[in-house]
Design an enzyme around this catalytic site. Structure first.
Site, PDB file in Angstrom:
ATOM      1  N   CYS A 156       0.803  -1.235   0.000  1.00 47.15           N
ATOM      2  CA  CYS A 156       0.000   0.000   0.000  1.00 47.15           C
ATOM      3  C   CYS A 156       0.829   1.274   0.000  1.00 47.15           C
ATOM      4  O   CYS A 156       0.758   2.051  -0.953  1.00 47.15           O
ATOM      5  CB  CYS A 156      -0.925  -0.012   1.222  1.00 47.15           C
ATOM      6  SG  CYS A 156      -2.102  -1.360   1.169  1.00 47.15           S
TER       7      CYS A 156
HETATM    8  N1  LIG Z   1      -2.650  -5.815   2.207  1.00 44.62           N
HETATM    9  C1  LIG Z   1      -3.114  -4.711   2.775  1.00 44.62           C
HETATM   10  O1  LIG Z   1      -2.715  -4.344   3.873  1.00 44.62           O
HETATM   11  C2  LIG Z   1      -4.178  -3.871   2.083  1.00 44.62           C
HETATM   12  C3  LIG Z   1      -4.880  -2.932   2.846  1.00 44.62           C
HETATM   13  C4  LIG Z   1      -5.859  -2.169   2.234  1.00 44.62           C
HETATM   14  C5  LIG Z   1      -6.084  -2.306   0.866  1.00 44.62           C
HETATM   15  N2  LIG Z   1      -5.368  -3.199   0.147  1.00 44.62           N
HETATM   16  C6  LIG Z   1      -5.670  -3.314  -1.284  1.00 44.62           C
HETATM   17  O2  LIG Z   1      -6.469  -4.478  -1.467  1.00 44.62           O
HETATM   18  C7  LIG Z   1      -6.174  -5.112  -2.719  1.00 44.62           C
HETATM   19  C8  LIG Z   1      -5.778  -6.558  -2.478  1.00 44.62           C
HETATM   20  O3  LIG Z   1      -4.578  -6.592  -1.747  1.00 44.62           O
HETATM   21  P1  LIG Z   1      -4.102  -7.866  -0.916  1.00 44.62           P
HETATM   22  O4  LIG Z   1      -3.031  -7.379   0.008  1.00 44.62           O
HETATM   23  O5  LIG Z   1      -5.258  -8.602  -0.345  1.00 44.62           O
HETATM   24  O6  LIG Z   1      -3.457  -8.762  -2.054  1.00 44.62           O
HETATM   25  P2  LIG Z   1      -2.983 -10.301  -1.916  1.00 44.62           P
HETATM   26  O7  LIG Z   1      -1.903 -10.496  -2.906  1.00 44.62           O
HETATM   27  O8  LIG Z   1      -2.721 -10.637  -0.482  1.00 44.62           O
HETATM   28  O9  LIG Z   1      -4.246 -11.128  -2.362  1.00 44.62           O
HETATM   29  C9  LIG Z   1      -4.825 -11.004  -3.599  1.00 44.62           C
HETATM   30  C10 LIG Z   1      -5.337 -12.352  -4.060  1.00 44.62           C
HETATM   31  O10 LIG Z   1      -5.973 -12.153  -5.318  1.00 44.62           O
HETATM   32  C11 LIG Z   1      -5.690 -13.265  -6.165  1.00 44.62           C
HETATM   33  N3  LIG Z   1      -5.890 -12.829  -7.545  1.00 44.62           N
HETATM   34  C12 LIG Z   1      -5.091 -12.046  -8.306  1.00 44.62           C
HETATM   35  N4  LIG Z   1      -5.680 -11.812  -9.496  1.00 44.62           N
HETATM   36  C13 LIG Z   1      -6.860 -12.473  -9.475  1.00 44.62           C
HETATM   37  C14 LIG Z   1      -7.896 -12.631 -10.410  1.00 44.62           C
HETATM   38  N5  LIG Z   1      -7.826 -12.017 -11.609  1.00 44.62           N
HETATM   39  N6  LIG Z   1      -8.950 -13.397 -10.083  1.00 44.62           N
HETATM   40  C15 LIG Z   1      -9.019 -14.001  -8.877  1.00 44.62           C
HETATM   41  N7  LIG Z   1      -8.064 -13.886  -7.936  1.00 44.62           N
HETATM   42  C16 LIG Z   1      -7.000 -13.128  -8.235  1.00 44.62           C
HETATM   43  C17 LIG Z   1      -4.271 -13.640  -5.815  1.00 44.62           C
HETATM   44  O11 LIG Z   1      -4.000 -14.991  -6.146  1.00 44.62           O
HETATM   45  C18 LIG Z   1      -4.236 -13.385  -4.300  1.00 44.62           C
HETATM   46  O12 LIG Z   1      -4.548 -14.551  -3.568  1.00 44.62           O
HETATM   47  C19 LIG Z   1      -5.101  -4.238  -3.356  1.00 44.62           C
HETATM   48  O13 LIG Z   1      -5.698  -3.282  -4.191  1.00 44.62           O
HETATM   49  C20 LIG Z   1      -4.468  -3.540  -2.165  1.00 44.62           C
HETATM   50  O14 LIG Z   1      -3.878  -2.308  -2.517  1.00 44.62           O
HETATM   51  C21 LIG Z   1      -4.433  -4.005   0.736  1.00 44.62           C
END
Ligand SMILES: NC(=O)c1ccc[n+]([C@@H]2O[C@H](COP(=O)([O-])OP(=O)(O)OC[C@H]3O[C@@H](n4cnc5c(N)ncnc54)[C@H](O)[C@@H]3O)[C@@H](O)[C@H]2O)c1
Length: 413
Positions: free
Chosen positions: A265
């Site tokens: 992030c």
């Molecule tokens: N990690 C954090 O602390 C956090 C906090 C707030 C917001 N976010 C936002 O949330 C979103 C997700 O982040 P995250 O940390 O959960 O990511 P992550 O990598 O932990 O998880 C994402 C998951 O999505 C899956 N994926 C990817 N492309 C896909 C698709 N086309 N179809 C189905 N599954 C798919 C991946 O295999 C993975 O398991 C991002 O936009 C991030 O910026 C993250």
């Protein structure tokens, strides 16, 4: 407000955002389908082993056993859902600009299975206009012809992994929808899983607010990182200065220096903002400057550490303590420790690392704390890391985490 019995939620992406959301929704009475295109992760989750530190295996196993949750890589299961949330990564490309390929592929994946009257929500972080200009056109062009009415909203996730005080439930959620009915449905959904859902006038406001929140952190961290270097030149303890400034009861919020910024992030989202500014004929020069300051920190830390090693040692052995981007997680995405290691290597050091929560990092494995070193750098203070072992042996530590101020043998940043 709890979900009505049998309401089905599909969550696309079962990572740091999607899996905790799934568990919170199960707790609120939803039946949840976790869709992820990474087959091995789906198998791991369905075997009851959580890939996310904040969700225990026990919690996951109980959700699976109750029948209220299952993971799948089959997008067609989305058909059953009245609410679909998209929680996939939104990284940067090689030009350090927004890479929405995964978001587009998630939108494309769900589209043929979006049922009539379903609500589609994007929780992924992105620049203002992403829901309206990218996701909605994809879904509307590919949805089944009998899905006459589909509702849309943006509700950016604010989860902070490893935070024991703030979680999915008690962190207020911003909701920006495209019309009154979408808003009603999106608020009802988030009110069923969060203590507070806050309605904003458009999806663009919600998307922009998320970028502002994380950019606020980036620039304040950059400010304190720059200030640290100025204090160090003058022999002033920056930590004492921050403590002193923190006694002001209003108008100041403490941020601490470190190796840089990491994770999915803070280093990434502000660059969605700078890109969006350029696309709209503006410039976010202040944010760009903050980004450069943070990027310069790993080199600064490397030079500070090597400056602490005796002159006679030509290839000092450096042990990096903690490589994850923050304490309490094994997440190494965008970790600034990667640049730290590169700078140390470029400056002739022999580098090893230790992190109880990371088993493999960039193709290398951790060493034990008894690895012989000339100096150690505490980059991320992981739980279960007994650095007193090093102090007993007389090894100097450069502490980038403000954890051992005043301890003999420890030099704060
Ligand atoms: N990690 C954090 O602390 C956090 C906090 C707030 C917001 N976010 C936002 O949330 C979103 C997700 O982040 P995250 O940390 O959960 O990511 P992550 O990598 O932990 O998880 C994402 C998951 O999505 C899956 N994926 C990817 N492309 C896909 C698709 N086309 N179809 C189905 N599954 C798919 C991946 O295999 C993975 O398991 C991002 O936009 C991030 O910026 C993250």
């Amino acid at each position: 407000m709890r979900a009505q019995h049998g309401q089905v939620l599909a969550i696309i992406g079962q990572g740091y955002v999607g899996l905790p959301l799934a568990m919170a929704a199960v707790d609120a009475g939803w039946t949840v389908i976790g869709v992820d295109n990474f087959e091995a992760k789906v198998a791991q989750i369905n075997s009851g082993s959580s890939p996310v530190e904040d969700i225990s295996d026990l919690k996951l196993q109980s959700a699976l056993a109750s029948g209220a949750y299952r993971a799948t890589d089959d997008f067609s299961s989305v058909t059953e859902a009245s609410v679909i949330t998209i929680c996939v990564p939104t990284p940067l490309n090689e030009k350090r600009e927004p890479d929405l390929d995964l978001l587009k592929s998630a939108a494309t994946g769900i589209s043929p299975y979006v049922s009539d009257e379903a609500l589609v929500v994007s929780e992924s972080t992105s620049y203002p206009g992403t829901l309206r200009e990218i996701i909605i056109p994809i879904v509307n062009s590919l949805k089944p012809t009998n899905s006459k009415r589909v509702y849309f909203a943006s509700a950016p996730e604010r989860v902070n992994p490893a935070d024991t005080a703030w979680n999915q439930k008690n962190t207020p959620r911003l909701v920006g929808a495209i019309d009154a009915e979408s808003k009603k449905r999106a608020l009802a959904f988030y009110e069923s899983i969060c203590d507070a859902a806050i309605s904003v006038s458009t999806p663009e406001v919600a998307e922009a607010a998320k970028l502002l929140e994380n950019t606020f952190r980036l620039v304040n961290i950059a400010l304190v990182n720059e200030f640290t270097q100025l204090c160090s030149i003058s022999g002033i303890s920056v930590q004492e200065v921050i403590d002193a400034a923190s006694t002001k009861p209003y108008g100041f919020m403490p941020f601490r220096p470190g190796v840089g910024v990491g994770g999915h992030c803070i280093p990434v989202d502000p660059l969605y903002l700078t890109w969006w500014a350029r696309e709209n004929g503006g410039a976010a020069t202040f944010v760009e400057s903050a980004d450069s300051i943070n990027h310069a920190m790993p080199r600064y830390v490397a030079e500070r550490a090597l400056g602490m090693v005796g002159q006679g040692i030509s290839n000092p052995k450096v042990l990096i303590l903690g490589v994850a981007y923050k304490p309490g997680v094994g997440d190494v995405r965008e970790t600034p420790v990667s640049a730290l290691r590169n700078h140390l290597n470029a400056l002739g050091a022999v580098v090893a690392w230790h992190d109880p929560l990371v088993s493999v990092w960039e193709g290398s494995e951790p060493v034990d704390l008894d690895w012989h070193c000339d100096i150690a750098i505490l980059a991320t203070k992981q739980p279960g890391m007994d650095i007193k072992q090093l102090l007993v042996k007389g090894i100097q530590i450069l502490d980038c985490t403000n954890s051992f101020n005043g301890t003999l043998g420890v030099t704060p940043l």
